[in-house]
Design a protein around this motif. Structure first.
Motif, short mmCIF file in Angstrom:
data_model
loop_
_atom_site.label_atom_id
_atom_site.label_comp_id
_atom_site.label_asym_id
_atom_site.label_seq_id
_atom_site.Cartn_x
_atom_site.Cartn_y
_atom_site.Cartn_z
N LYS A 1 -21.44 48.34 72.76
CA LYS A 1 -22.24 48.07 74.19
C LYS A 1 -23.96 48.38 73.87
O LYS A 1 -24.06 48.21 75.24
N GLN B 1 -16.30 36.48 78.38
CA GLN B 1 -15.86 37.91 78.44
C GLN B 1 -17.16 37.91 77.90
O GLN B 1 -17.03 39.13 77.74
N GLU C 1 -18.68 41.06 79.97
CA GLU C 1 -18.14 42.30 79.85
C GLU C 1 -17.86 43.06 79.19
O GLU C 1 -17.94 44.43 79.47
#
Length: 562
Positions: free
Chosen positions: A333, A370, A373
């Motif tokens: 991330k 997804q 997220e």
């Protein structure tokens, strides 16, 4: 040089070389192609007798096929042929030294019928079944040599024996393995056929003989200078399959894209590869782009953390922070992939999960839904995940990024540097590890890499990629540092390797994909097109699949301007 400076002045782009998605498909080939027109073509001789292809150098250069692997195979392809070919326009299996093949009723043996009358170069006689059997034994005769072909242990363990039915028919008795057809085909080309008669006559000439063992290819080895070039000449006489337009072929090496571009513009080279930032200059100068027909060179970040102990227990180093799933998610991330794409991967397609593509077996659309997220760029979320894993400003995560040279990605060091800058912005202490290839190989084999990441690139061969890249099934018990996997993924990978039924493979790969996606088993980056830049004053056409091992294939079919 820092990442922000790199974004404003990109000096290196992504060079695409890799492997095409060859799924275990129909097992019977069509008729072999007729030989193409050769040097007596009424259109006249080519404008140049020697075709020069200027490429990024391979990591390893040997004249013994047993010492090279993967992308290094580029330099050996022109002189060798495999039993099964790859169609240069579609990427599908096609006959080569085998006229046809079938999976036997026992479900674990493959029968190949061989071409008749094919001659080895340099007068070493006719190709027959004995050369098929010997080539396998030769490839696996001594796994202690360094560097070994990394697939040699797989060949040794997968093929139980080769039954010679007659001079033109063989049966491979194997442990059921879903990757067999890909491995034996031109897609991989890690088992080319060599002359047993020559080896019997001359013996083993060592790791780097003056001339490699003869093959049946349309070009034959002439000479090479390590680190500079390898040269081929057109095989004597009329080749059984295709006579190349160009009497000579030279693969020349340089890491400097600017040097390759200058040679192309000066007419000293006729085909090369360039990073994105130099493509416009080449096109403005009249050069043309020849794109591979099959999309999908994979580029990603590999975690190195997870070698198994000799007794099979996990892991050799249980203290590695990369074993923590929150750490792996946080590092994913913390990466701004949009910036990476603009800087280094302009012509690429986003990868949502390594080894999977929306057009391949087992794809699940939820992985794309997804993505934001679970993987989307969010520095604060990355910091929060690191804190939950016990890493804060007072106790920062420390990890390593290895700078590895890559035939596939000349800009890999710049990509690694950019990712390091992003991780540091999330509070990670990043050590950049830079050393030569032999040193890195020795460290990997000595299990000194247990908390590392490096920029990797490899096959789009889906079934093969999973066990090769996210398990140690190809390496164990040979033992070396491995990318991330666990007992569950190893178990599912083992099921995949033994499954020859395509619909069942799809079910297994979706399960495996779910595991790796939700456990952040790698750093997905991009699918990158394979593109060559050609000088149209000399090259009329170059049609090639693209992402095969050693991507630059089917060189014998390059059409000359006459």
């Amino acid at each position: 040089m820092g990442f922000l400076r790199r974004l404003s002045s990109v000096r290196f782009g992504l060079l695409a070389l890799a492997i095409a998605p060859m799924l275990l498909a129909a097992c019977t080939g069509a008729p072999a192609p007729a030989p193409a027109a050769g040097p007596s073509d009424p259109a006249g001789p080519p404008k140049t007798n020697k075709l020069v292809m200027f490429l990024n150098p391979p990591p390893n250069e040997f004249n013994d096929i047993r010492r090279v692997c993967c992308f290094d195979i580029t330099a050996m392809r022109p002189m060798y042929e495999s039993l099964v070919g790859i169609d240069r326009a579609t990427g599908k299996y096609t006959p080569k030294l085998a006229t046809e093949w079938n999976l036997e009723p026992d479900g674990k043996s493959f029968r190949f019928k061989l071409q008749k009358g094919v001659q080895f170069n340099r007068g070493h006689g006719e190709f027959t079944a004995k050369d098929v059997d010997w080539s396998w034994h030769h490839q696996t005769d001594d796994l202690s040599k360094s560097p070994p072909n990394i697939f040699a242990p797989w060949w040794k363990n997968t093929i139980l024996r080769i039954e010679t039915v007659n001079d033109y028919e063989v049966v491979y008795h194997i442990k059921p393995d879903s990757t067999f057809m890909d491995m034996i085909s031109e897609s991989s080309d890690q088992m080319p056929i060599r002359s047993k008669a020559q080896f019997d006559k001359e013996g083993d000439a060592g790791d780097n003989p003056a001339k490699p063992v003869a093959g049946t290819g349309p070009y034959d080895f002439k000479d090479r200078q390590i680190g500079s070039y390898i040269r081929y000449e057109r095989a004597a006489g009329k080749h059984w399959r295709v006579t190349p337009d160009f009497p000579e072929l030279e693969l020349r090496w340089s890491r400097e894209a600017s040097v390759r571009l200058a040679a192309l513009l000066a007419g000293e080279a006729h085909i090369t590869t360039l990073p994105d930032d130099l493509m416009p200059q080449a096109e403005r100068s009249g050069m043309k782009i020849a794109a591979g027909k099959i999309p999908g060179t994979r580029s990603w970040g590999t975690w190195v953390c997870c070698a198994r102990t000799e007794d099979g227990k996990y892991y050799r180093d249980n203290s590695s922070p990369l074993l923590n799933v929150k750490v792996r998610q946080a590092l994913n991330k913390a990466i701004d992939r949009d910036s990476l794409q603009k800087a280094f991967f302009k012509r690429s397609e986003r990868m949502y999960i390594n080894h999977m593509h929306p057009t391949w077996l087992g794809w699940d659309n939820k992985w794309e839904r997804q993505w934001g997220e679970l993987y989307g760029y969010d520095v604060e979320a990355a910091k929060k995940l690191l804190a939950e894993a016990g890493y804060t400003a007072a106790n920062p995560l420390e990890t390593n990024i290895a700078i590895r040279s890559s035939t596939v990605i000349p800009g890999a060091p710049d990509v690694a540097d950019a990712i390091a800058s992003m991780w540091r912005a999330a509070g990670v202490k990043v050590n950049m590890i830079q050393s030569d290839t032999p040193t890195q190989t020795a460290e990997l084999r000595a299990f000194k890499w247990t908390n590392h990441m490096y920029i990797d690139a490899s096959a789009t061969v889906q079934v093969f990629a999973w066990p090769n890249r996210n398990s140690d099934l190809f390496n164990f018990p040979r033992q070396q540092a491995a990318s991330w996997f666990d007992a569950d993924t190893n178990r599912i990978n083992e099921q995949l390797m033994g499954e020859l039924n395509e619909p069942k493979q799809a079910v297994i790969m979706r399960e495996l994909g779910d595991m790796m996606y939700n456990r952040f088993g790698s750093v997905p980056l991009f699918f990158v097109p394979v593109e060559a830049v050609v000088n149209p004053q000399f090259v009329a056409d170059y049609t090639f699949p693209g992402p095969l091992y050693g991507a630059w294939t089917h060189l014998e079919y390059i059409k000359a301007v006459r």
